[in-house]
Design an enzyme around this catalytic site. Structure first.
Site, PDB file in Angstrom:
ATOM      1  N   THR A  58       0.750  -1.136  -0.046  1.00  0.00           N
ATOM      2  CA  THR A  58      -0.085   0.124  -0.005  1.00  0.00           C
ATOM      3  C   THR A  58       0.984   1.410  -0.006  1.00  0.00           C
ATOM      4  OG1 THR A  58      -0.152   0.089   2.406  1.00  0.00           O
ATOM      5  CG2 THR A  58      -1.733  -1.356   1.423  1.00  0.00           C
ATOM      6  N   ASP A  59      -0.057   2.314  -0.241  1.00  0.00           N
ATOM      7  CA  ASP A  59       0.667   3.800  -0.130  1.00  0.00           C
ATOM      8  C   ASP A  59       0.599   4.021   1.151  1.00  0.00           C
ATOM      9  OD1 ASP A  59       1.966   5.487  -1.891  1.00  0.00           O
ATOM     10  OD2 ASP A  59       0.083   5.826  -3.058  1.00  0.00           O
ATOM     11  N   CYS A  60       1.363   3.970   2.111  1.00  0.00           N
ATOM     12  CA  CYS A  60       1.272   4.298   3.291  1.00  0.00           C
ATOM     13  C   CYS A  60       0.059   3.770   4.246  1.00  0.00           C
ATOM     14  CB  CYS A  60       1.519   5.899   3.862  1.00  0.00           C
ATOM     15  SG  CYS A  60       3.078   6.272   3.055  1.00  0.00           S
TER      16      CYS A  60
ATOM     17  N   GLY B  99      -2.784   2.940   2.995  1.00  0.00           N
ATOM     18  CA  GLY B  99      -4.021   3.251   2.121  1.00  0.00           C
ATOM     19  C   GLY B  99      -4.148   2.409   1.085  1.00  0.00           C
ATOM     20  N   PRO B 100      -4.516   2.929  -0.129  1.00  0.00           N
ATOM     21  CA  PRO B 100      -4.786   1.856  -1.339  1.00  0.00           C
ATOM     22  C   PRO B 100      -3.720   1.355  -1.669  1.00  0.00           C
ATOM     23  CG  PRO B 100      -5.127   4.330  -2.019  1.00  0.00           C
ATOM     24  CD  PRO B 100      -4.854   4.385  -0.191  1.00  0.00           C
TER      25      PRO B 100
END
Length: 127
Positions: free
Chosen positions: A10-12, A14-15
């Protein structure tokens, strides 16, 4: 093929990071080839390689940490030196997250295009 989404996808938190889908697609097509009796590793040892010539991805809905994705993969077309794969990636709620297409080109160890060996063609075109 099923993929569980972990934090590192993921992006930190998130998605799912968009480029991770390339990893998922490579794993899915390698699994499909293996199911058809084609070992990418063995072919490479024989000087028969497949390289990505084109990649398309349409992102439809984000996947998130903890999701389980199902990647449906099929071989859409086989020609002299090319194999075209199509994928549909859905989450556990059956929402389409991405649609993708990959074109692989068969090359020799010098990365020059070569015809897909007939025994490989037969295996990958069988249903």
């Amino acid at each position: 093929m099923k993929v569980k989404i972990y934090y590192h996808h993921t992006d930190c938190g998130g998605p799912v990071y968009y480029a991770r889908y390339l990893d998922f697609l490579e794993e899915a097509r390698t699994e499909l080839l293996g199911q058809k009796g084609v070992s990418v590793k063995e072919l490479a040892g024989e000087g028969v390689l497949f390289v990505v010539a084109r990649q398309e991805i349409d992102y439809k809905f984000p996947a998130y940490l903890g999701d389980e994705l199902n990647i449906a993969t099929r071989i859409a077309n086989v020609s002299g030196v090319r194999i075209e794969f199509e994928y549909e990636i859905k989450n556990q709620d059956d929402k389409t997250c991405a649609l993708a297409k990959t074109t692989l080109v068969c090359v020799n160890s010098g990365l020059k295009p070569k015809a897909i060996p007939e025994e490989i063609r037969e295996k990958i075109t069988q249903d």
